[in-house]
Design an enzyme around this catalytic site. Sequence first.
Site, PDB file in Angstrom:
ATOM      1  N   HIS A 176       0.816  -1.216   0.000  1.00  0.00           N
ATOM      2  CA  HIS A 176       0.000   0.000   0.000  1.00  0.00           C
ATOM      3  C   HIS A 176       0.851   1.268   0.000  1.00  0.00           C
ATOM      4  O   HIS A 176       0.345   2.354  -0.301  1.00  0.00           O
ATOM      5  CB  HIS A 176      -0.988   0.006   1.175  1.00  0.00           C
ATOM      6  CG  HIS A 176      -0.381   0.225   2.520  1.00  0.00           C
ATOM      7  ND1 HIS A 176      -0.102  -0.804   3.389  1.00  0.00           N
ATOM      8  CD2 HIS A 176      -0.009   1.364   3.174  1.00  0.00           C
ATOM      9  CE1 HIS A 176       0.393  -0.310   4.512  1.00  0.00           C
ATOM     10  NE2 HIS A 176       0.461   1.001   4.398  1.00  0.00           N
ATOM     11  N   ASP A 206       0.165  -7.581   1.234  1.00  0.00           N
ATOM     12  CA  ASP A 206       0.623  -6.208   1.464  1.00  0.00           C
ATOM     13  C   ASP A 206       2.149  -6.129   1.526  1.00  0.00           C
ATOM     14  O   ASP A 206       2.719  -5.441   2.378  1.00  0.00           O
ATOM     15  CB  ASP A 206       0.011  -5.626   2.747  1.00  0.00           C
ATOM     16  CG  ASP A 206       0.119  -4.110   2.795  1.00  0.00           C
ATOM     17  OD1 ASP A 206       0.249  -3.483   1.730  1.00  0.00           O
ATOM     18  OD2 ASP A 206       0.095  -3.547   3.908  1.00  0.00           O
ATOM     19  N   GLY A 286       3.365   6.299   8.060  1.00  0.00           N
ATOM     20  CA  GLY A 286       4.748   6.489   7.623  1.00  0.00           C
ATOM     21  C   GLY A 286       5.649   5.361   8.074  1.00  0.00           C
ATOM     22  O   GLY A 286       6.710   5.134   7.496  1.00  0.00           O
ATOM     23  N   ASN A 287       5.236   4.628   9.124  1.00  0.00           N
ATOM     24  CA  ASN A 287       6.000   3.464   9.583  1.00  0.00           C
ATOM     25  C   ASN A 287       5.732   2.219   8.734  1.00  0.00           C
ATOM     26  O   ASN A 287       6.435   1.213   8.857  1.00  0.00           O
ATOM     27  CB  ASN A 287       5.666   3.115  11.041  1.00  0.00           C
ATOM     28  CG  ASN A 287       6.401   3.979  12.045  1.00  0.00           C
ATOM     29  OD1 ASN A 287       5.802   4.688  12.841  1.00  0.00           O
ATOM     30  ND2 ASN A 287       7.736   3.898  12.006  1.00  0.00           N
ATOM     31  N   SER A 288       4.715   2.281   7.905  1.00  0.00           N
ATOM     32  CA  SER A 288       4.361   1.121   7.087  1.00  0.00           C
ATOM     33  C   SER A 288       5.542   0.630   6.266  1.00  0.00           C
ATOM     34  O   SER A 288       6.207   1.404   5.575  1.00  0.00           O
ATOM     35  CB  SER A 288       3.210   1.476   6.142  1.00  0.00           C
ATOM     36  OG  SER A 288       2.005   1.573   6.833  1.00  0.00           O
TER      37      SER A 288
END
Length: 453
Positions: A176, A206, A286-288
């Site tokens: 994503h 993902d 933002g940590n994804s």
Amino acid sequence: MTENNNDFNNNLTNGTQPDEASPSINEVNNVPVENTVPGQSSQQPPQPQDESYYMYNWDGAKQLKPKKKKRAKIFAATVIICLFLTISLIGWSVSMGYIPNPLVDNSSDISAVSEEDTSKDIPEVIKINDENLEYTSDLTELYERVKNSCVTVLTNTSLGSGFVADENGYIITNHHVINNAKTITVTFYDDTKYTAELIGSDSISDIAVLKIEGSGFTPIDIGNSDNLKIGEQVVAIGTPYSIELAGTMNMGIISGIARNIKVTNDAGTVVKTMTLIQTDTSINPGNSGGPLINMAGQIIGINTLKLMNEYEGLGFAIPIKNAVTIINTLIEYGKVEERPDDDFVTASPRLNIIVKTVEDAISSNMLDLSFDPPSGAFVIEVSRRSAIYKAGLETYDIITMFNGVEIDSTDALITELAKYQAGKIVSIKIFRINRNGSGGEYHEFSFRLDSAE
């Protein structure tokens, strides 16, 4: 609700849900309805099957003057000779089998399942290190061990995190984060930037694999998430909220193992269930795609989502042991068609069709037949992007069997479909009504179930 950690893309999935206003119709996808039905005449000529086609007309250019009769006779004779030779050549080609004879049915049932052997072992480019490395309680030392293996992933639409998986420049992040991206930039915490190439991506798990060109990359050590214990200390490193906060480290513990998290689309429909690691480590937008790291400096999870609204301290990460299989598949093939045995995701299946009972189709004058058709699920719409369409299903087919089980209604089809997950190969048997509505014939074909995402 669940939310992934992308500043601009707040949902892992999208899709539609059945039209509740039409209880006799089961809608799986919104596509145009054909105008012609079996047993009914149409004033419109058949249209090309392609979604786009072209029409030509005279542009008004000046017409040439007629040639003299002598030249016309020579031209006519030449045309007759060429026509004779062409007919002879076509007849020979048909007899030799180079051109199919239109009077002979040489067709066979179509299958959308690739004949490529997918049972081959996938090369282990990324490997798990099962060695017991020394743990440290010094967070500064831990950060120094791994900081050169952590990156920021910036696209034209989103901000995320990632990590270096091997010395050749493979970067792992979330799907994503890079979904629909036109440009992808990987930035290390010393502000060194690289333009990244997308090697492969899988929306169901993902996970995405990027590649940057260069040398001297420091891969992070890949741990074994199967060895995790509740209460074990971990840290998350990434770029929350803004590029100015790149390299942020947060500390927490493993709060739970093998948590089954249902992921929904915008309509609230469950599209998949992910078995994830739960942590109270602060995971923000933002940590994804960034690493969840144990105290030995090994990545044991890929940060992917958190529960929002009134909940705090509920973050979730993909277990790295299961992710490695997906990563190596993406490196080798660029996509994941067949779900691995150790998959951590159960994706809901979707046929991408709209059906109603045969009885409803007859009572609503959609069918005008001179015979009694078999019971089943009558197809009134089918998405041309779906696997079942590519396998051979057409509008106005009647699905009479699904994977060996008789289908006598739309409810029966829905019940059988729910027994499987996306990516599984299934077979269907259909009855196809002929154009004059006087009969039909059965066909069977196999296909791989689409995901509900």
